[in-house]
Design a protein around this motif. Sequence first.
Motif, PDB file in Angstrom:
ATOM      1  N   GLY A  37      75.828  64.675  10.549  1.00  0.00           N
ATOM      2  CA  GLY A  37      74.397  64.639  10.259  1.00  0.00           C
ATOM      3  C   GLY A  37      73.581  64.351  11.500  1.00  0.00           C
ATOM      4  O   GLY A  37      72.508  64.924  11.698  1.00  0.00           O
ATOM      5  N   VAL A  38      74.100  63.445  12.349  1.00  0.00           N
ATOM      6  CA  VAL A  38      73.423  63.138  13.607  1.00  0.00           C
ATOM      7  C   VAL A  38      73.404  64.372  14.507  1.00  0.00           C
ATOM      8  O   VAL A  38      72.403  64.665  15.164  1.00  0.00           O
ATOM      9  CB  VAL A  38      74.120  61.964  14.324  1.00  0.00           C
ATOM     10  CG1 VAL A  38      73.550  61.771  15.724  1.00  0.00           C
ATOM     11  CG2 VAL A  38      73.971  60.683  13.512  1.00  0.00           C
ATOM     12  N   GLU A  39      74.507  65.111  14.517  1.00  0.00           N
ATOM     13  CA  GLU A  39      74.582  66.322  15.333  1.00  0.00           C
ATOM     14  C   GLU A  39      73.534  67.345  14.884  1.00  0.00           C
ATOM     15  O   GLU A  39      72.823  67.936  15.713  1.00  0.00           O
ATOM     16  CB  GLU A  39      75.971  66.944  15.230  1.00  0.00           C
ATOM     17  CG  GLU A  39      76.114  68.228  16.032  1.00  0.00           C
ATOM     18  CD  GLU A  39      77.472  68.887  15.874  1.00  0.00           C
ATOM     19  OE1 GLU A  39      77.735  69.882  16.574  1.00  0.00           O
ATOM     20  OE2 GLU A  39      78.276  68.401  15.039  1.00  0.00           O
ATOM     21  N   ALA A  40      73.411  67.540  13.577  1.00  0.00           N
ATOM     22  CA  ALA A  40      72.434  68.497  13.059  1.00  0.00           C
ATOM     23  C   ALA A  40      71.014  68.064  13.402  1.00  0.00           C
ATOM     24  O   ALA A  40      70.172  68.886  13.782  1.00  0.00           O
ATOM     25  CB  ALA A  40      72.592  68.627  11.547  1.00  0.00           C
ATOM     26  N   LEU A  41      70.761  66.765  13.311  1.00  0.00           N
ATOM     27  CA  LEU A  41      69.436  66.233  13.604  1.00  0.00           C
ATOM     28  C   LEU A  41      69.093  66.400  15.084  1.00  0.00           C
ATOM     29  O   LEU A  41      67.993  66.848  15.439  1.00  0.00           O
ATOM     30  CB  LEU A  41      69.388  64.750  13.215  1.00  0.00           C
ATOM     31  CG  LEU A  41      68.026  64.074  13.139  1.00  0.00           C
ATOM     32  CD1 LEU A  41      67.153  64.767  12.103  1.00  0.00           C
ATOM     33  CD2 LEU A  41      68.208  62.602  12.788  1.00  0.00           C
ATOM     34  N   ALA A  42      70.041  66.051  15.945  1.00  0.00           N
ATOM     35  CA  ALA A  42      69.814  66.161  17.386  1.00  0.00           C
ATOM     36  C   ALA A  42      69.617  67.617  17.806  1.00  0.00           C
ATOM     37  O   ALA A  42      68.824  67.920  18.705  1.00  0.00           O
ATOM     38  CB  ALA A  42      70.974  65.544  18.149  1.00  0.00           C
ATOM     39  N   SER A  43      70.334  68.523  17.160  1.00  0.00           N
ATOM     40  CA  SER A  43      70.225  69.942  17.511  1.00  0.00           C
ATOM     41  C   SER A  43      68.830  70.484  17.250  1.00  0.00           C
ATOM     42  O   SER A  43      68.374  71.415  17.927  1.00  0.00           O
ATOM     43  CB  SER A  43      71.252  70.755  16.704  1.00  0.00           C
ATOM     44  OG  SER A  43      72.566  70.356  17.020  1.00  0.00           O
ATOM     45  N   ARG A  44      68.133  69.905  16.265  1.00  0.00           N
ATOM     46  CA  ARG A  44      66.798  70.388  15.905  1.00  0.00           C
ATOM     47  C   ARG A  44      65.675  69.683  16.674  1.00  0.00           C
ATOM     48  O   ARG A  44      64.511  70.065  16.555  1.00  0.00           O
ATOM     49  CB  ARG A  44      66.554  70.177  14.403  1.00  0.00           C
ATOM     50  CG  ARG A  44      67.488  70.961  13.491  1.00  0.00           C
ATOM     51  CD  ARG A  44      66.965  70.958  12.060  1.00  0.00           C
ATOM     52  NE  ARG A  44      66.825  69.606  11.528  1.00  0.00           N
ATOM     53  CZ  ARG A  44      67.782  68.957  10.858  1.00  0.00           C
ATOM     54  NH1 ARG A  44      68.960  69.553  10.655  1.00  0.00           N
ATOM     55  NH2 ARG A  44      67.574  67.757  10.379  1.00  0.00           N
ATOM     56  N   THR A  45      66.029  68.673  17.448  1.00  0.00           N
ATOM     57  CA  THR A  45      65.024  67.867  18.139  1.00  0.00           C
ATOM     58  C   THR A  45      64.445  68.594  19.353  1.00  0.00           C
ATOM     59  O   THR A  45      65.192  69.131  20.175  1.00  0.00           O
ATOM     60  CB  THR A  45      65.633  66.525  18.600  1.00  0.00           C
ATOM     61  OG1 THR A  45      66.129  65.817  17.458  1.00  0.00           O
ATOM     62  CG2 THR A  45      64.599  65.669  19.317  1.00  0.00           C
ATOM     63  N   ALA A  46      63.128  68.612  19.458  1.00  0.00           N
ATOM     64  CA  ALA A  46      62.472  69.182  20.635  1.00  0.00           C
ATOM     65  C   ALA A  46      62.756  68.298  21.840  1.00  0.00           C
ATOM     66  O   ALA A  46      62.924  67.078  21.696  1.00  0.00           O
ATOM     67  CB  ALA A  46      60.969  69.270  20.396  1.00  0.00           C
TER      68      ALA A  46
ATOM     69  N   TRP B 206      51.329  66.789  26.032  1.00  0.00           N
ATOM     70  CA  TRP B 206      51.871  65.464  26.322  1.00  0.00           C
ATOM     71  C   TRP B 206      51.844  65.125  27.808  1.00  0.00           C
ATOM     72  O   TRP B 206      51.861  63.973  28.192  1.00  0.00           O
ATOM     73  CB  TRP B 206      53.313  65.354  25.805  1.00  0.00           C
ATOM     74  CG  TRP B 206      53.419  65.324  24.322  1.00  0.00           C
ATOM     75  CD1 TRP B 206      53.902  66.301  23.508  1.00  0.00           C
ATOM     76  CD2 TRP B 206      52.996  64.266  23.453  1.00  0.00           C
ATOM     77  NE1 TRP B 206      53.823  65.937  22.190  1.00  0.00           N
ATOM     78  CE2 TRP B 206      53.273  64.679  22.121  1.00  0.00           C
ATOM     79  CE3 TRP B 206      52.416  63.022  23.656  1.00  0.00           C
ATOM     80  CZ2 TRP B 206      52.986  63.882  21.023  1.00  0.00           C
ATOM     81  CZ3 TRP B 206      52.133  62.222  22.553  1.00  0.00           C
ATOM     82  CH2 TRP B 206      52.415  62.656  21.264  1.00  0.00           C
ATOM     83  N   ASP B 207      51.840  66.094  28.668  1.00  0.00           N
ATOM     84  CA  ASP B 207      51.849  65.882  30.113  1.00  0.00           C
ATOM     85  C   ASP B 207      53.017  64.963  30.483  1.00  0.00           C
ATOM     86  O   ASP B 207      54.144  65.234  30.104  1.00  0.00           O
ATOM     87  CB  ASP B 207      50.511  65.317  30.577  1.00  0.00           C
ATOM     88  CG  ASP B 207      50.350  65.431  32.081  1.00  0.00           C
ATOM     89  OD1 ASP B 207      50.846  66.421  32.651  1.00  0.00           O
ATOM     90  OD2 ASP B 207      49.732  64.545  32.680  1.00  0.00           O
TER      91      ASP B 207
ATOM     92  N   PHE C 115      57.240  64.596  18.684  1.00  0.00           N
ATOM     93  CA  PHE C 115      57.382  63.987  20.005  1.00  0.00           C
ATOM     94  C   PHE C 115      58.765  64.319  20.561  1.00  0.00           C
ATOM     95  O   PHE C 115      59.781  64.135  19.890  1.00  0.00           O
ATOM     96  CB  PHE C 115      57.214  62.469  19.899  1.00  0.00           C
ATOM     97  CG  PHE C 115      57.231  61.761  21.226  1.00  0.00           C
ATOM     98  CD1 PHE C 115      56.218  61.963  22.141  1.00  0.00           C
ATOM     99  CD2 PHE C 115      58.254  60.891  21.546  1.00  0.00           C
ATOM    100  CE1 PHE C 115      56.214  61.307  23.365  1.00  0.00           C
ATOM    101  CE2 PHE C 115      58.263  60.229  22.763  1.00  0.00           C
ATOM    102  CZ  PHE C 115      57.242  60.431  23.675  1.00  0.00           C
ATOM    103  N   PRO C 116      58.835  64.831  21.796  1.00  0.00           N
ATOM    104  CA  PRO C 116      60.113  65.330  22.312  1.00  0.00           C
ATOM    105  C   PRO C 116      61.052  64.256  22.838  1.00  0.00           C
ATOM    106  O   PRO C 116      60.627  63.190  23.288  1.00  0.00           O
ATOM    107  CB  PRO C 116      59.671  66.249  23.459  1.00  0.00           C
ATOM    108  CG  PRO C 116      58.407  65.613  23.953  1.00  0.00           C
ATOM    109  CD  PRO C 116      57.731  65.065  22.727  1.00  0.00           C
TER     110      PRO C 116
ATOM    111  N   LEU D 259      64.752  60.399  19.539  1.00  0.00           N
ATOM    112  CA  LEU D 259      66.002  60.427  18.777  1.00  0.00           C
ATOM    113  C   LEU D 259      66.094  59.243  17.822  1.00  0.00           C
ATOM    114  O   LEU D 259      66.528  59.370  16.678  1.00  0.00           O
ATOM    115  CB  LEU D 259      67.195  60.426  19.735  1.00  0.00           C
ATOM    116  CG  LEU D 259      67.394  61.691  20.570  1.00  0.00           C
ATOM    117  CD1 LEU D 259      68.496  61.477  21.590  1.00  0.00           C
ATOM    118  CD2 LEU D 259      67.724  62.886  19.671  1.00  0.00           C
ATOM    119  N   LEU D 260      65.690  58.070  18.309  1.00  0.00           N
ATOM    120  CA  LEU D 260      65.749  56.877  17.472  1.00  0.00           C
ATOM    121  C   LEU D 260      64.829  57.023  16.256  1.00  0.00           C
ATOM    122  O   LEU D 260      65.217  56.704  15.125  1.00  0.00           O
ATOM    123  CB  LEU D 260      65.351  55.651  18.300  1.00  0.00           C
ATOM    124  CG  LEU D 260      65.503  54.297  17.610  1.00  0.00           C
ATOM    125  CD1 LEU D 260      65.936  53.237  18.616  1.00  0.00           C
ATOM    126  CD2 LEU D 260      64.186  53.863  16.969  1.00  0.00           C
TER     127      LEU D 260
END
Length: 373
Positions: free
Chosen positions: A120-129, A140-141, A53-54, A87-88
């Motif tokens: 770690g948060v930065e790495a996670l956010a960078s990979r998030t669609a 998803w429209d 989910f983006p 993100l959450l």
Amino acid sequence: MSKSLKAREGKTNRVNRALNPVPSRPSPVTPQPEAAEGHGRRLTAAFEALEAFPALAESRNRVLRLVREEHSSTGDVVAAIESDVSLLIAVLRIANRAPAPKRGRIASVPEAIELLTPSGVEALASRTAVFDFFERIPGWDAAPEQFRLHAVATQRAADRLARETEFAERDELLVSALLHDIGKLVLVHAYPGYPGQLHGEAQTPEERLRRERRELGVDHGLVGGVLARRWGLPPRLAAAIERHHADEVTGESALIRLADMLAHYSQGQPIEPARMLKVARELGLTADTLRSVMYELPYPNGQQRRQVDPCPLSARELDVLRQLAEGKVYKQIALDLSLSTSTVRTHLHNTYAKLGAVDRAQAVLLATQRGWL
């Protein structure tokens, strides 16, 4: 145990069995219905799809900017993550995979960030669609933006109610409030006719919920609770999500239920006034208090800043800074706090140094922004 609670637990078990069937010998008396198997497959596929989910592009970009800044506030990073469902979810899922004793116990964003660290948060956010409102996403429209708007409105209402009721677990409540309708995203992906065709002409949340239970045998709250457990989130968080539409609602679930109704109200959607008042009374809120909350919610939020970053100031330094924020001069502060003028100057000199401020105005501003005043 009440009949309604037993019935709800029975539905939870049926959903779990549909998602995780246990192999057994065929029985001519109680055969496994093909419909139940299809229901389970749909939900399982939807659960897996929800892992991608983006996030709103603006939310993701803000998080990355904040964690990369040298002097950024942890509180600002927390607020940015708490404003976005994707993100959450990502932060909490990873944090709850930590080794014992933390595994499955992280229920708030501040706890998760402390465990994961900013890098770690930065790495996670960078990979998030991500998605942008002006660009449609295959599969998803417009669901991400519609869902986010109601989730954030409910979160804001829950925060307001937490302060009214002096609810202790405010950080956790902001998480459960943002995720309270996560089951709807599962149903959107699992059933093409959801919510429009399934809800039909139903107006209030209660009417829509009855349609879900009648047509699907489950409701979005129940599905959301199962999903939260599947992700390894704390049981109390999953229970709050699952039970926010229960007939007998208390505690955190009651706060989310009332916040959900307030969000619908503030967005001009129909609600049941008698049910809203009943839930408010369960939380110890009077009708007058509820009226005040309903009046204030649509206006700009003047809520107190949460104190997330540890305060470097001593108790006395904070006392002096509070007096300074009220516009008092050194002599007045000294008189009110029974200190000498030179001691007041010393406290303020130390305060400026700790905050990196050049004058009283900047010191007051910084302390206010960080939630220390």
